[in-house]
Every structure is written in C-alpha cells, then in structure tokens.
Design an enzyme around this catalytic site. Structure first.
Site, short mmCIF file in Angstrom:
data_model
loop_
_atom_site.label_atom_id
_atom_site.label_comp_id
_atom_site.label_asym_id
_atom_site.label_seq_id
_atom_site.Cartn_x
_atom_site.Cartn_y
_atom_site.Cartn_z
CE LYS A 274 -2.04 -1.32 3.74
NZ LYS A 274 -2.94 -1.77 4.70
N GLY B 104 -7.60 4.11 10.35
CA GLY B 104 -8.48 2.82 10.11
C GLY B 104 -8.50 2.52 8.56
CB THR B 105 -6.98 3.77 5.66
OG1 THR B 105 -5.66 4.12 6.15
CG2 THR B 105 -7.84 5.32 5.54
N GLY B 106 -6.22 1.19 6.78
CA GLY B 106 -5.71 -0.32 6.48
C GLY B 106 -6.74 -1.34 6.86
CB CYS B 107 -8.83 -1.63 10.13
SG CYS B 107 -7.57 -1.46 11.13
#
Length: 270
Positions: A160, A195-198
């Site tokens: 990412k 929280g973008t990765g989650c």
C-alpha cells in the site's frame, strides 16, 4: 443470496476508528456477517494510543473456535495481534481452516510502539505463508524486509502506498509467477484516515468470502475504502475515522458499487 461469514482476529479501538470496530462497520456495509476474536483492548483516540492490554493467546483462540465450530467461516481477516505468541497461536489455528485469509500485518506492542523484533517477524512469516493476501503499508513492508524479500519468499501481498506521500497513490500487487500489478488513485487531501488499513483488508476479505476472485476483491476493497475516506464525518482533533456508515452498496459490479458520496470506482488508471 448467502451472507458471507467473516471472522476478524484483531484488536479493539475504543474510539471506533480502526481495529475491530472499523472491521465490523466495513463488513456490515458490504453485506457480510462479522464475527470477532479480540486480541487486545486499547485506549486510543484520534490523537494516539494511550494504553494497550493484550489478551492471552488461549482466550483469542477460544473466541475463534466458538465462531468456527458453530457459524462457520467464508473468510478471515487478521489485524493487530500484539505478540509473537499470539501470532503463532493464530497460525496454528488457521492451518486447519479452509477459507481465504487477508493478513494486515499490524505491528503494535503493549506500549503502542511498532514491533519489529525477530520473533514477531518470524511469526508473521507463518501467517503470510497461510494468507491469500497480505496488506503491508510502507513501514510494515520495510520491517518485513521489503518487497524483494517477500517476493523471494513467495508471499502474495499488496504493497500500500498511502504512507509514501506520493500523488497519485500507488498500490502494487505482487504474486508468485506474475508481474506486479499497480493501481493508481488521486490522493485524497484529508487528515481523516484512521482505520484505512483495517477497512481495506476487511473489505477485501468480505469480497473474497462472497466468492470474488482476488483482483476484483482488491478493486472492490479499494473503492469502498476511498468512498469511506470521502465520507469521513470529520470527528476528533487528530487522525479522524472514516465514514463507512455513509457508503451504500449500489450494484454487484466492483467497478461501480457505491453511491451517495460522488464518483468512486474500483478501476483506477494503471
């Protein structure tokens, strides 16, 4: 239509922006049923992590086994684990589970600091070998040895690019015996990215659990995450949460599945 059953093994975020809370919101909005095995309880908000309490590995495995033994599972998402012992216990558990696994290699210690010791990395290697997809951000990829190291080990991973500060943002998929495949998107100018990765990992897991192949699952996950970023409710004084609750399913096509927040598509220019 069968509801995809998604087991999330991750930590709790008391502010609701990341962790189990972000996972549940994402899975629910995408039509899945979220189950949880909580690995740690955190005291945190948009300004940072104030405290972490890690649960015993036996309790984490017991939570997961309760879900697996009754409801069953169509996909698994792994987030914060908290210790090498927990990572090893989760790897032992998932070795006997026949379902896609998305591993977001969050490295967090009880202090809130990044874990990058040899024991953690060794345990994470077991999980990456089991996973259908691993989703490291820039610091995590560096701690795991870099793209060349993971490629040499045969890991399938989505590197990412959000932390690289480039514009456009580039996410690159590496798969054994395939050329790398990249997606590019205009950078969204916002501080509300908690929280973008989650969210991305849970959205991909939900798509895999619903029967999508890996590439359309990634496209759907990226589209949902960008839509949730654009719909952020502007909460907190720091790195605020996304707006998963504002993203509405429009159609089954991963190229145009969300409405209500402007134009967002899963196929960005390569």
């Amino acid at each position: 239509m069968t509801t995809p059953r998604i087991l999330v093994i991750a930590g709790s975020d008391s502010s609701g922006g990341a962790g189990i809370q972000a996972d549940i919101k994402t899975i629910t909005m995408l039509g899945g049923h979220a189950m949880t095995a909580i690995t740690a309880i955190t005291a945190q908000n948009t300004l940072g992590v104030q405290a972490v309490e890690v649960l015993p590995p036996e309790m984490i495995v017991a939570q997961a086994q309760s879900c697996l033994g009754d409801i069953g599972v169509d996909a698994v998402k792994i987030g914060m684990l908290g210790s090498p012992a927990i990572a090893e216990a989760v790897a032992d558990l998932l070795a006997g589970v026949d379902a896609p696994v998305v591993f977001d290699p969050v490295m967090v210690a009880t202090t809130g600091a990044v874990l990058a010791d040899n024991a953690t990395i060794a345990a994470f290697e077991r999980l990456m070998a089991l996973a259908t997809l691993t989703t490291p951000n820039v610091p995590e990829l560096g701690a795991l040895g870099g793209a060349a190291t993971l490629t040499a080990k045969g890991v399938t991973f989505l590197a990412k690019g959000g932390d690289a500060l480039d514009d456009p943002v580039t996410d690159t998929l590496y798969r054994p015996e395939h050329d790398p495949l990249s997606w590019q998107s205009p950078r969204i100018d916002t501080r509300h990215t908690h929280g973008t990765g989650c969210t991305l990992a849970s959205a991909i897991a939900t798509a895999l659990g619903a029967g999508l192949d890996l590439l359309p699952a990634i496209e759907q996950g990226r589209a949902f995450t960008r839509a949730a970023m654009l719909a952020a409710p502007q909460l907190g004084r720091g790195n605020g949460p996304l707006g998963q609750q504002a993203v509405r399913l429009q159609a089954s096509e991963p190229t145009a599945i969300f409405s209500g927040i402007g134009t967002v598509t899963g196929h960005d220019s390569l």
